[in-house]
Structures are given as structure tokens and as C-alpha cells.
Design a protein around this motif. Sequence first.
Motif, PDB file in Angstrom:
ATOM      1  N   ALA A  17       0.837  -1.203   0.000  1.00 33.95           N
ATOM      2  CA  ALA A  17       0.000   0.000   0.000  1.00 33.95           C
ATOM      3  C   ALA A  17       0.873   1.254   0.000  1.00 33.95           C
ATOM      4  O   ALA A  17       1.934   1.268   0.633  1.00 33.95           O
ATOM      5  CB  ALA A  17      -0.906  -0.007   1.233  1.00 33.95           C
ATOM      6  N   PRO A  18       0.440   2.307  -0.718  1.00 37.06           N
ATOM      7  CA  PRO A  18       1.222   3.544  -0.739  1.00 37.06           C
ATOM      8  C   PRO A  18       1.264   4.203   0.633  1.00 37.06           C
ATOM      9  O   PRO A  18       0.256   4.230   1.337  1.00 37.06           O
ATOM     10  CB  PRO A  18       0.466   4.414  -1.745  1.00 37.06           C
ATOM     11  CG  PRO A  18      -0.925   3.869  -1.766  1.00 37.06           C
ATOM     12  CD  PRO A  18      -0.804   2.404  -1.485  1.00 37.06           C
ATOM     13  N   MET A  19       2.424   4.738   1.000  1.00 34.64           N
ATOM     14  CA  MET A  19       2.568   5.388   2.312  1.00 34.64           C
ATOM     15  C   MET A  19       3.394   6.660   2.162  1.00 34.64           C
ATOM     16  O   MET A  19       4.627   6.634   2.193  1.00 34.64           O
ATOM     17  CB  MET A  19       3.226   4.425   3.304  1.00 34.64           C
ATOM     18  CG  MET A  19       2.328   3.255   3.664  1.00 34.64           C
ATOM     19  SD  MET A  19       3.140   2.097   4.781  1.00 34.64           S
ATOM     20  CE  MET A  19       4.308   1.316   3.689  1.00 34.64           C
ATOM     21  N   ALA A  20       2.680   7.776   1.982  1.00 35.14           N
ATOM     22  CA  ALA A  20       3.344   9.058   1.793  1.00 35.14           C
ATOM     23  C   ALA A  20       3.941   9.555   3.108  1.00 35.14           C
ATOM     24  O   ALA A  20       3.579   9.071   4.179  1.00 35.14           O
ATOM     25  CB  ALA A  20       2.339  10.081   1.262  1.00 35.14           C
ATOM     26  N   ASN A  69       0.236   6.437  -6.393  1.00 34.64           N
ATOM     27  CA  ASN A  69      -0.946   6.894  -5.648  1.00 34.64           C
ATOM     28  C   ASN A  69      -0.954   8.413  -5.522  1.00 34.64           C
ATOM     29  O   ASN A  69       0.053   9.019  -5.184  1.00 34.64           O
ATOM     30  CB  ASN A  69      -0.944   6.274  -4.246  1.00 34.64           C
ATOM     31  CG  ASN A  69      -2.031   6.852  -3.354  1.00 34.64           C
ATOM     32  OD1 ASN A  69      -1.756   7.677  -2.493  1.00 34.64           O
ATOM     33  ND2 ASN A  69      -3.252   6.434  -3.550  1.00 34.64           N
ATOM     34  N   PHE A  71      -3.208  11.979  -4.071  1.00 35.23           N
ATOM     35  CA  PHE A  71      -4.301  12.546  -3.274  1.00 35.23           C
ATOM     36  C   PHE A  71      -5.252  13.254  -4.239  1.00 35.23           C
ATOM     37  O   PHE A  71      -4.817  14.159  -4.956  1.00 35.23           O
ATOM     38  CB  PHE A  71      -3.773  13.593  -2.277  1.00 35.23           C
ATOM     39  CG  PHE A  71      -2.856  13.057  -1.200  1.00 35.23           C
ATOM     40  CD1 PHE A  71      -2.733  11.698  -0.952  1.00 35.23           C
ATOM     41  CD2 PHE A  71      -2.120  13.939  -0.412  1.00 35.23           C
ATOM     42  CE1 PHE A  71      -1.896  11.215   0.056  1.00 35.23           C
ATOM     43  CE2 PHE A  71      -1.276  13.468   0.598  1.00 35.23           C
ATOM     44  CZ  PHE A  71      -1.164  12.114   0.830  1.00 35.23           C
ATOM     45  N   THR A 129      -6.685   8.533  -3.441  1.00 34.64           N
ATOM     46  CA  THR A 129      -7.279   8.507  -2.108  1.00 34.64           C
ATOM     47  C   THR A 129      -7.767   9.905  -1.772  1.00 34.64           C
ATOM     48  O   THR A 129      -7.423  10.870  -2.464  1.00 34.64           O
ATOM     49  CB  THR A 129      -6.274   8.008  -1.041  1.00 34.64           C
ATOM     50  OG1 THR A 129      -6.966   7.800   0.201  1.00 34.64           O
ATOM     51  CG2 THR A 129      -5.139   9.000  -0.805  1.00 34.64           C
ATOM     52  N   GLN A 172     -10.974   0.232   1.929  1.00 34.26           N
ATOM     53  CA  GLN A 172     -10.160   0.493   3.121  1.00 34.26           C
ATOM     54  C   GLN A 172     -10.999   0.395   4.391  1.00 34.26           C
ATOM     55  O   GLN A 172     -11.871   1.227   4.640  1.00 34.26           O
ATOM     56  CB  GLN A 172      -9.513   1.885   3.021  1.00 34.26           C
ATOM     57  CG  GLN A 172      -8.469   2.131   4.103  1.00 34.26           C
ATOM     58  CD  GLN A 172      -8.103   3.603   4.217  1.00 34.26           C
ATOM     59  OE1 GLN A 172      -8.982   4.460   4.311  1.00 34.26           O
ATOM     60  NE2 GLN A 172      -6.813   3.897   4.207  1.00 34.26           N
ATOM     61  N   ALA A 176      -7.159   0.372   9.132  1.00 29.43           N
ATOM     62  CA  ALA A 176      -5.988   0.816   8.356  1.00 29.43           C
ATOM     63  C   ALA A 176      -5.174   1.898   9.061  1.00 29.43           C
ATOM     64  O   ALA A 176      -5.730   2.776   9.729  1.00 29.43           O
ATOM     65  CB  ALA A 176      -6.443   1.341   6.994  1.00 29.43           C
ATOM     66  N   GLY A 177      -3.871   1.838   8.853  1.00 27.82           N
ATOM     67  CA  GLY A 177      -2.995   2.894   9.329  1.00 27.82           C
ATOM     68  C   GLY A 177      -3.037   4.096   8.399  1.00 27.82           C
ATOM     69  O   GLY A 177      -3.379   3.974   7.230  1.00 27.82           O
ATOM     70  N   THR A 212      -7.836  -3.544   2.079  1.00 26.55           N
ATOM     71  CA  THR A 212      -6.738  -2.987   2.871  1.00 26.55           C
ATOM     72  C   THR A 212      -7.207  -2.552   4.253  1.00 26.55           C
ATOM     73  O   THR A 212      -8.347  -2.112   4.430  1.00 26.55           O
ATOM     74  CB  THR A 212      -6.059  -1.820   2.106  1.00 26.55           C
ATOM     75  OG1 THR A 212      -4.795  -1.562   2.686  1.00 26.55           O
ATOM     76  CG2 THR A 212      -6.902  -0.551   2.122  1.00 26.55           C
ATOM     77  N   GLY A 213      -6.304  -2.708   5.234  1.00 25.78           N
ATOM     78  CA  GLY A 213      -6.615  -2.303   6.598  1.00 25.78           C
ATOM     79  C   GLY A 213      -6.403  -3.431   7.584  1.00 25.78           C
ATOM     80  O   GLY A 213      -7.171  -4.401   7.614  1.00 25.78           O
ATOM     81  N   GLY A 214      -5.315  -3.342   8.356  1.00 26.06           N
ATOM     82  CA  GLY A 214      -5.098  -4.300   9.439  1.00 26.06           C
ATOM     83  C   GLY A 214      -4.617  -5.673   9.010  1.00 26.06           C
ATOM     84  O   GLY A 214      -4.557  -6.585   9.838  1.00 26.06           O
ATOM     85  N   GLY A 235       0.064  -2.041   4.313  1.00 28.90           N
ATOM     86  CA  GLY A 235       0.912  -0.873   4.485  1.00 28.90           C
ATOM     87  C   GLY A 235       1.871  -1.072   5.646  1.00 28.90           C
ATOM     88  O   GLY A 235       3.077  -1.295   5.476  1.00 28.90           O
ATOM     89  N   THR A 236       1.316  -1.048   6.855  1.00 34.53           N
ATOM     90  CA  THR A 236       2.117  -1.149   8.067  1.00 34.53           C
ATOM     91  C   THR A 236       3.080  -2.341   8.036  1.00 34.53           C
ATOM     92  O   THR A 236       4.215  -2.233   8.518  1.00 34.53           O
ATOM     93  CB  THR A 236       1.179  -1.248   9.293  1.00 34.53           C
ATOM     94  OG1 THR A 236       0.313  -0.101   9.271  1.00 34.53           O
ATOM     95  CG2 THR A 236       1.948  -1.273  10.586  1.00 34.53           C
ATOM     96  N   GLY A 318      -1.433   0.741  11.348  1.00 41.13           N
ATOM     97  CA  GLY A 318      -2.681   0.001  11.392  1.00 41.13           C
ATOM     98  C   GLY A 318      -2.818  -0.734  12.720  1.00 41.13           C
ATOM     99  O   GLY A 318      -1.858  -0.834  13.508  1.00 41.13           O
TER     100      GLY A 318
HETATM  101  C1  LIG Z   1       2.562   5.789   7.131  1.00 45.65           C
HETATM  102  C2  LIG Z   1       1.372   5.624   6.249  1.00 45.65           C
HETATM  103  C3  LIG Z   1       1.199   6.483   5.176  1.00 45.65           C
HETATM  104  C4  LIG Z   1       0.098   6.325   4.317  1.00 45.65           C
HETATM  105  N1  LIG Z   1      -0.010   7.124   3.212  1.00 45.65           N
HETATM  106  C5  LIG Z   1      -0.967   6.858   2.285  1.00 45.65           C
HETATM  107  C6  LIG Z   1      -0.979   7.536   1.039  1.00 45.65           C
HETATM  108  O1  LIG Z   1      -0.140   8.377   0.749  1.00 45.65           O
HETATM  109  N2  LIG Z   1      -1.963   7.241   0.170  1.00 45.65           N
HETATM  110  C7  LIG Z   1      -2.911   6.265   0.427  1.00 45.65           C
HETATM  111  O2  LIG Z   1      -3.762   6.001  -0.419  1.00 45.65           O
HETATM  112  N3  LIG Z   1      -2.912   5.615   1.601  1.00 45.65           N
HETATM  113  C8  LIG Z   1      -1.951   5.873   2.507  1.00 45.65           C
HETATM  114  N4  LIG Z   1      -1.906   5.145   3.669  1.00 45.65           N
HETATM  115  C9  LIG Z   1      -2.907   4.068   3.866  1.00 45.65           C
HETATM  116  C10 LIG Z   1      -2.385   2.789   3.219  1.00 45.65           C
HETATM  117  O3  LIG Z   1      -2.296   2.931   1.829  1.00 45.65           O
HETATM  118  C11 LIG Z   1      -3.270   1.587   3.559  1.00 45.65           C
HETATM  119  O4  LIG Z   1      -4.614   1.887   3.329  1.00 45.65           O
HETATM  120  C12 LIG Z   1      -3.077   1.174   5.017  1.00 45.65           C
HETATM  121  O5  LIG Z   1      -1.720   1.172   5.343  1.00 45.65           O
HETATM  122  C13 LIG Z   1      -3.662  -0.212   5.229  1.00 45.65           C
HETATM  123  O6  LIG Z   1      -3.684  -0.558   6.592  1.00 45.65           O
HETATM  124  P1  LIG Z   1      -2.447  -1.267   7.333  1.00 45.65           P
HETATM  125  O7  LIG Z   1      -1.470  -0.179   7.557  1.00 45.65           O
HETATM  126  O8  LIG Z   1      -3.054  -1.804   8.568  1.00 45.65           O
HETATM  127  O9  LIG Z   1      -1.916  -2.318   6.395  1.00 45.65           O
HETATM  128  C14 LIG Z   1      -0.841   5.296   4.561  1.00 45.65           C
HETATM  129  C15 LIG Z   1      -0.669   4.449   5.659  1.00 45.65           C
HETATM  130  C16 LIG Z   1       0.431   4.583   6.489  1.00 45.65           C
HETATM  131  C17 LIG Z   1       0.602   3.617   7.628  1.00 45.65           C
END
Ligand SMILES: Cc1cc2nc3c(=O)[nH]c(=O)nc-3n(C[C@H](O)[C@H](O)[C@H](O)COP(=O)(O)O)c2cc1C
Length: 353
Positions: A17-20, A69, A71, A129, A172, A176-177, A212-214, A235-236, A318
Motif C-alpha cells: 500500500a502507498p505510504m506518503a 498513488n 491525493f 485517495t 479500506q 488501516a494505518g 486494505t486495513g489491518g 501498508g504497516t 494500522g
Molecule cells: C505511514 C502511512 C502512510 C500512508 N499514506 C498513504 C498515502 O499516501 N496514500 C494512500 O492512499 N494511503 C496511505 N496510507 C494508507 C495505506 O495505503 C493503507 O490503506 C493502510 O496502510 C492499510 O492498513 P495497514 O497499515 O493496517 O496495512 C498510509 C498508511 C500509512 C501507515
Amino acid sequence: METRPSIDDLEIPIVQAPMAGGPSTPELAAAVSRAGALGFVAAGYRTAEALREDLAGVRARTDRPFGVNLFAPSGRPADPDVVRRYRERLAAEARAAGVALGEPRFDDDGYEAKLAVLGEERPAFVSFTFGCPAPDVVAALQRDGCAVWVTVTGPDEARQAVEAGADALVVQGVEAGGHRGAFADREDRTDYGLLALLALVRAQVDVPLVATGGIATGAGVAAVLAAGAAAAALGTAFMRCPEAATSAPHRAALASSRPTGLTRAFTGRLARGIVNRLQAEHGTQAPMAYPEVHHVTAPLRAHGRRSGDGDLVNLWAGEAHELARELPAAELVAELARDAARAAAAAHRRLGG
Ligand SMILES: Cc1cc2nc3c(=O)[nH]c(=O)nc-3n(C[C@H](O)[C@H](O)[C@H](O)COP(=O)(O)O)c2cc1C
């Protein structure tokens, strides 16, 4: 007509998952795609030029497909007085840290400029997102050969995204984190758990779903595939990989069993993070004001990352963060795939198969 890439083409139905804001790097995306899953570049908070460099960075490491990904623009400028009051509340934090708070401003994170880069660079997958891209934006990306995914947090958003032309939805759950991907941040929202949301969305739309999520284990991957998802996005679970640029205080918090909570304290938009002092002390007073509050707290958060003070950092994570492991991304993907297959086989046996 040219066919667009599909989730079903993935060797392994796992998405990073993308994490900005730090964790996502070209190294991480490339390592995941090279391993047969799908890596993602997070364009959020990056300039269009930096995004172009990130794409070159992935392509220098792999010729496998990957995603980008963005915004999507959403929301309106917040009431300046509300933002000013919250900024005053944080002034003591800034004084103690020896930094100046940022100036609030509303912006769209360079949306048009980044779309222009994607039109030239044409990554296989583009996900959104925070909102639903306009139908003409979706169609233009699709003409360029990109498959378009939209993140949804409820059945209404799912219907809207499919009407806008999305090829697939990122579903999501509230586990989710990071930020909630809702089309609008609002007080009267419904936060769905992932399994309930997958079922509700599947009842509304026919397109492939990315859950996605957890999700932190192979068994979790198997669970969402059994629930009808075409792939699982984690993601996490990838944040402690050496290829991720997760800060030291963030890595330390992830390895703990501290609880997470939803907060607007750091950015003015609801997000899930490991509860720290700033989140606990200011969260209930934080206004709905994104990205104004994001800009206000940016210097404080940067100071926390530099100095190792995890109480000033947005510790996005997450609900299952304590299961994240320090492993190279390719090893993590291989383990998750193997464990998912085992979990699915065990469930199949249990059901008499
Ligand atoms: C540090 C961090 C940054 C994130 N940044 C984005 C992002 O830039 N774009 C996006 O669509 N989701 C973002 N997310 C949400 C993740 O894409 C995803 O939905 C989420 O990590 C899933 O839950 P999990 O962390 O429990 O796996 C981010 C999550 C984290 C933890």
C-alpha cells in the motif's frame, strides 16, 4: 483497443500500500514488484519533479509493473479562526522543541502537475485517495494505458467511484494505518471494519476489489481473498522493511504493542496512529482542517523525527502494527504468499474440501 493492466495479472495477489510522508520509497516499490507482488509509489506531499524522479528510481530497479498513488482534491479551506486557535494551542509544544510552527495554507498537493507527469510516464496502475477523480481524469489515464483504482471507505463511495469509471476499488477498512481515504472528512461518518465493508461493497459493484486495513499475516491475506477481494494491500506490514524510509522513532513504536487511535491532531484529517503524547493531549481539540493543520505541524513533526522524539511524530500505523517484522520486502512477500496458501488450504480442509 489496448487492454489495461489487471490485478489478475499479478503473480502474487499482494499490494504494498502507498505510504506518503516517508515510508514509501522507490526501493520499496521496486523490491515488492520484483518479488511478483505490486509496489506503489506514494506521490502525496511530493512535488511533480520529485515524483518523476521516484518513477525513474523504480524503473532503474525493475521493469515490472508498479503503481502510483495520488491525493485527489477534496474539501474546502477551513475557517482561519479555528486553525489559528489550534495553532496557538500548539505554540508551547513548538517553543519547548525550539522550532517555529508552519503557516497554515490550503492547497491541492499539486494535483494537475502530478497528473501531467503520470500522463507522460504512464505507470501501470494509478490509485487515488481522499476523493474520487473526475470521470474525464479517469478516462484520460485509461487512454494512456493506466488502470485506475479509487480508495473507498463505504458503499456509497464505491458506487460513485464505479460511476466515475474506476477499473478497481481499494476497499479500506477502519483498521488501516494512516489517513482515512474517505471522499470527505466528516463527523457523521460510518467507519466500517474491513470484512463488513468488503461484503457491503461487493453487494453494490462488480469491479475487482483490493482489500486494505489491518492485514499483517498470510492468513489475513487468505481471509480477504476468501471474502471476495482480488488482492490484499498491506501498508504497516512493510514499514519495518529496510527498503522503507520509516523514521527511527516510528520504527520503535511499531515494534511495541501500544494501541492506535483515530486523530486529527497532526494534519486536520482523520488518521490512525499509535497514540503518543501529542495525539493524546491535543487530539480532542484538533479541528477538521486539512491540509492547513498538516502545514502547521510539519516543522514539529520533522523535529521529532530528527531528534528521535516519538511524542511529536505522527506514528501512522494500522491496528495490527505489532506484527510488522523487520524483513527485506522480497522475503516478506514470499512469506506472506506461502502462509496465505497454507491458511487457504487449511480453511478448505476445515470446510470438508
Ligand atoms: C505511514 C502511512 C502512510 C500512508 N499514506 C498513504 C498515502 O499516501 N496514500 C494512500 O492512499 N494511503 C496511505 N496510507 C494508507 C495505506 O495505503 C493503507 O490503506 C493502510 O496502510 C492499510 O492498513 P495497514 O497499515 O493496517 O496495512 C498510509 C498508511 C500509512 C501507515
